[in-house]
Design a protein around this motif. Structure first.
Motif, PDB file in Angstrom:
ATOM      1  N   UNK A 121      64.796 104.646 -13.774  1.00 12.04           N
ATOM      2  CA  UNK A 121      65.301 105.433 -12.607  1.00 12.04           C
ATOM      3  C   UNK A 121      64.671 105.254 -11.321  1.00 12.04           C
ATOM      4  N   UNK A 122      65.096 104.746 -10.332  1.00  9.70           N
ATOM      5  CA  UNK A 122      64.293 104.678  -9.018  1.00  9.70           C
ATOM      6  C   UNK A 122      64.083 105.925  -8.325  1.00  9.70           C
ATOM      7  N   UNK A 123      62.898 106.398  -7.606  1.00 11.89           N
ATOM      8  CA  UNK A 123      62.789 107.767  -7.242  1.00 11.89           C
ATOM      9  C   UNK A 123      61.668 107.677  -6.165  1.00 11.89           C
ATOM     10  N   UNK A 124      61.790 108.729  -5.310  1.00 14.95           N
ATOM     11  CA  UNK A 124      60.495 109.198  -4.576  1.00 14.95           C
ATOM     12  C   UNK A 124      60.218 110.607  -4.705  1.00 14.95           C
ATOM     13  N   UNK A 125      59.227 110.975  -5.068  1.00 17.25           N
ATOM     14  CA  UNK A 125      58.848 112.364  -5.199  1.00 17.25           C
ATOM     15  C   UNK A 125      57.642 112.888  -4.220  1.00 17.25           C
ATOM     16  N   UNK A 126      57.566 114.041  -4.111  1.00 22.43           N
ATOM     17  CA  UNK A 126      56.569 114.872  -3.240  1.00 22.43           C
ATOM     18  C   UNK A 126      56.073 116.084  -3.653  1.00 22.43           C
ATOM     19  N   UNK A 127      54.815 116.166  -3.894  1.00 27.91           N
ATOM     20  CA  UNK A 127      54.159 117.311  -4.349  1.00 27.91           C
ATOM     21  C   UNK A 127      54.079 118.446  -3.350  1.00 27.91           C
ATOM     22  N   UNK A 128      54.477 119.632  -3.731  1.00 28.78           N
ATOM     23  CA  UNK A 128      54.094 120.615  -2.522  1.00 28.78           C
ATOM     24  C   UNK A 128      53.452 122.015  -3.387  1.00 28.78           C
ATOM     25  N   UNK A 129      52.813 122.828  -2.812  1.00 29.95           N
ATOM     26  CA  UNK A 129      52.347 123.938  -3.290  1.00 29.95           C
ATOM     27  C   UNK A 129      52.843 125.131  -2.396  1.00 29.95           C
ATOM     28  N   UNK A 130      53.231 126.167  -2.958  1.00 31.03           N
ATOM     29  CA  UNK A 130      53.756 127.184  -2.475  1.00 31.03           C
ATOM     30  C   UNK A 130      52.491 128.063  -1.990  1.00 31.03           C
ATOM     31  N   UNK A 131      52.683 129.310  -1.201  1.00 30.06           N
ATOM     32  CA  UNK A 131      51.575 129.957  -0.727  1.00 30.06           C
ATOM     33  C   UNK A 131      50.854 130.451  -1.517  1.00 30.06           C
ATOM     34  N   UNK A 132      51.287 130.933  -2.898  1.00 29.40           N
ATOM     35  CA  UNK A 132      50.284 131.198  -3.974  1.00 29.40           C
ATOM     36  C   UNK A 132      49.552 130.409  -4.427  1.00 29.40           C
ATOM     37  N   UNK A 133      49.902 128.932  -4.259  1.00 32.00           N
ATOM     38  CA  UNK A 133      49.099 127.909  -4.799  1.00 32.00           C
ATOM     39  C   UNK A 133      49.831 127.218  -5.988  1.00 32.00           C
ATOM     40  N   UNK A 134      51.053 127.608  -6.360  1.00 30.19           N
ATOM     41  CA  UNK A 134      51.771 127.199  -7.458  1.00 30.19           C
ATOM     42  C   UNK A 134      52.404 125.675  -6.875  1.00 30.19           C
ATOM     43  N   UNK A 135      52.163 124.764  -7.898  1.00 25.44           N
ATOM     44  CA  UNK A 135      52.621 123.431  -7.645  1.00 25.44           C
ATOM     45  C   UNK A 135      54.097 123.045  -7.926  1.00 25.44           C
ATOM     46  N   UNK A 136      54.892 122.575  -7.368  1.00 25.33           N
ATOM     47  CA  UNK A 136      56.000 121.879  -7.883  1.00 25.33           C
ATOM     48  C   UNK A 136      56.397 120.663  -7.011  1.00 25.33           C
ATOM     49  N   UNK A 137      57.270 119.975  -7.625  1.00 23.99           N
ATOM     50  CA  UNK A 137      57.754 118.575  -7.007  1.00 23.99           C
ATOM     51  C   UNK A 137      59.133 118.509  -6.528  1.00 23.99           C
ATOM     52  N   UNK A 138      59.339 117.741  -5.326  1.00 23.98           N
ATOM     53  CA  UNK A 138      60.673 117.547  -4.911  1.00 23.98           C
ATOM     54  C   UNK A 138      60.892 115.960  -5.315  1.00 23.98           C
ATOM     55  N   UNK A 139      61.973 115.627  -5.881  1.00 17.63           N
ATOM     56  CA  UNK A 139      62.274 114.463  -6.418  1.00 17.63           C
ATOM     57  C   UNK A 139      63.766 113.953  -6.192  1.00 17.63           C
ATOM     58  N   UNK A 140      63.596 112.637  -5.412  1.00 14.04           N
ATOM     59  CA  UNK A 140      64.990 112.141  -5.026  1.00 14.04           C
ATOM     60  C   UNK A 140      65.368 111.126  -5.947  1.00 14.04           C
ATOM     61  N   UNK A 141      66.610 110.796  -6.389  1.00 17.44           N
ATOM     62  CA  UNK A 141      66.877 109.839  -7.291  1.00 17.44           C
ATOM     63  C   UNK A 141      68.215 109.202  -6.465  1.00 17.44           C
ATOM     64  N   UNK A 142      68.587 108.032  -6.972  1.00 19.49           N
ATOM     65  CA  UNK A 142      69.827 107.308  -6.466  1.00 19.49           C
ATOM     66  C   UNK A 142      71.053 107.612  -7.168  1.00 19.49           C
ATOM     67  N   UNK A 143      70.837 108.364  -8.346  1.00 22.50           N
ATOM     68  CA  UNK A 143      72.079 108.369  -9.410  1.00 22.50           C
ATOM     69  C   UNK A 143      72.079 110.150  -9.758  1.00 22.50           C
ATOM     70  N   UNK A 144      73.264 110.736  -9.948  1.00 17.82           N
ATOM     71  CA  UNK A 144      73.115 111.897 -10.321  1.00 17.82           C
ATOM     72  C   UNK A 144      72.792 111.944 -11.937  1.00 17.82           C
ATOM     73  N   UNK A 145      72.122 112.840 -12.199  1.00 18.13           N
ATOM     74  CA  UNK A 145      71.430 113.128 -13.846  1.00 18.13           C
ATOM     75  C   UNK A 145      71.787 114.369 -14.035  1.00 18.13           C
TER      76      UNK A 145
END
Length: 262
Positions: A121-145
């Motif tokens: 799966x081709x992808x680009x992802x960005x890691x982000x922290x919320x104000x409280x410090x919790x980590x999550x990922x934004x993940x972009x793909x070329x196909x709907x999964x």
């Protein structure tokens, strides 16, 4: 007002440019016009022995803009138009573990979602922290999964498809914005860690630099089918905007080379 010194006019074509262009495989063309002409191969003074705090901040700012631009172009050139958010059920603040979890997720996803035509799966992802410090990922793909497949591959919490999925310009813009915001947080905190990830083999758009005459620049800016941006005072790329909105912001420019066909 002349953009370059009069004495250097005879060297325009060899030494200076005042616009850069990016052309995507789908035919889209973006042009960034600089307020001042720039020298080709100019390192911007980065080799100066003395680096003031002001210069260091400028270099950090430019690095954020370049990274955001790189992510936006990767997403757009590879048509990664589906935007997912991967979150933890717990309050995950351990970056090392989060990165390990994400890499495992990609391996599982490639195993579950592979097809004869798309082995990975081709992808680009960005890691982000919320104000409280919790980590999550934004993940972009070329196909709907299938969401259930994604949740099973993730295995740490929740997966959500964002409402703007399918709109390529919005997806690329959002991931670029998240990355620049997180890099600014790191600069403030004195950190330096990787914040975006991408699959191997992604295509990159064609790019180059040109010298545009005043007439040519206004012609380009007036076209509705060309996205135009004017650089800021530091010569840094802005996000591409509608050409017509940029028409009156372009000043005098030097002799031009031709842009790629559009």
């Amino acid at each position: 007002m002349d953009i370059i010194p009069q004495d250097d006019r005879k060297y325009n074509k060899d030494k200076f440019f005042n616009a850069t262009w990016v052309k995507y495989s789908n035919g889209d063309l973006e042009v960034c016009i600089f307020k001042k002409a720039r020298k080709k191969h100019d390192l911007g003074g980065r080799n100066d022995m003395e680096k003031t705090d002001e210069k260091k901040e400028l270099y950090r700012y430019q690095a954020r803009m370049r990274a955001g631009s790189t992510v936006r172009k990767l997403v757009k050139e590879n048509n990664l138009c589906y935007h997912w958010t991967l979150t933890y059920a717990e309050n995950m603040e351990d970056r090392t573990r989060a990165v390990r979890d994400f890499k495992t997720f990609v391996q599982r996803l490639n195993y579950r979602a592979r097809t004869p035509t798309i082995p990975k799966v081709p992808y680009v992802a960005v890691m982000e922290r919320q104000k409280r410090g919790a980590i999550h990922f934004h993940f972009a793909t070329s196909v709907y999964i299938d969401v259930h497949m994604l949740e099973a591959a993730w295995g740490h919490g929740f997966v959500k498809v964002e409402k703007h999925s399918g709109e390529l310009d919005k997806v690329s813009g959002y991931l670029s914005k998240y990355l620049k915001k997180e890099m600014e947080k790191q600069d403030i905190n004195g950190e330096k860690q990787k914040l975006y990830f991408n699959s191997k083999g992604l295509k990159r758009p064609a790019k180059g630099n040109v010298c545009l005459s005043d007439e040519k620049a206004r012609d380009v800016a007036a076209r509705a089918d060309v996205r135009v941006a004017v650089s800021d005072e530091y010569g840094t790329y802005g996000e591409a905007i509608s050409g017509r909105a940029c028409h009156k912001r372009i000043g005098c420019c030097v002799d031009h080379h031709e842009l790629p066909a559009y």
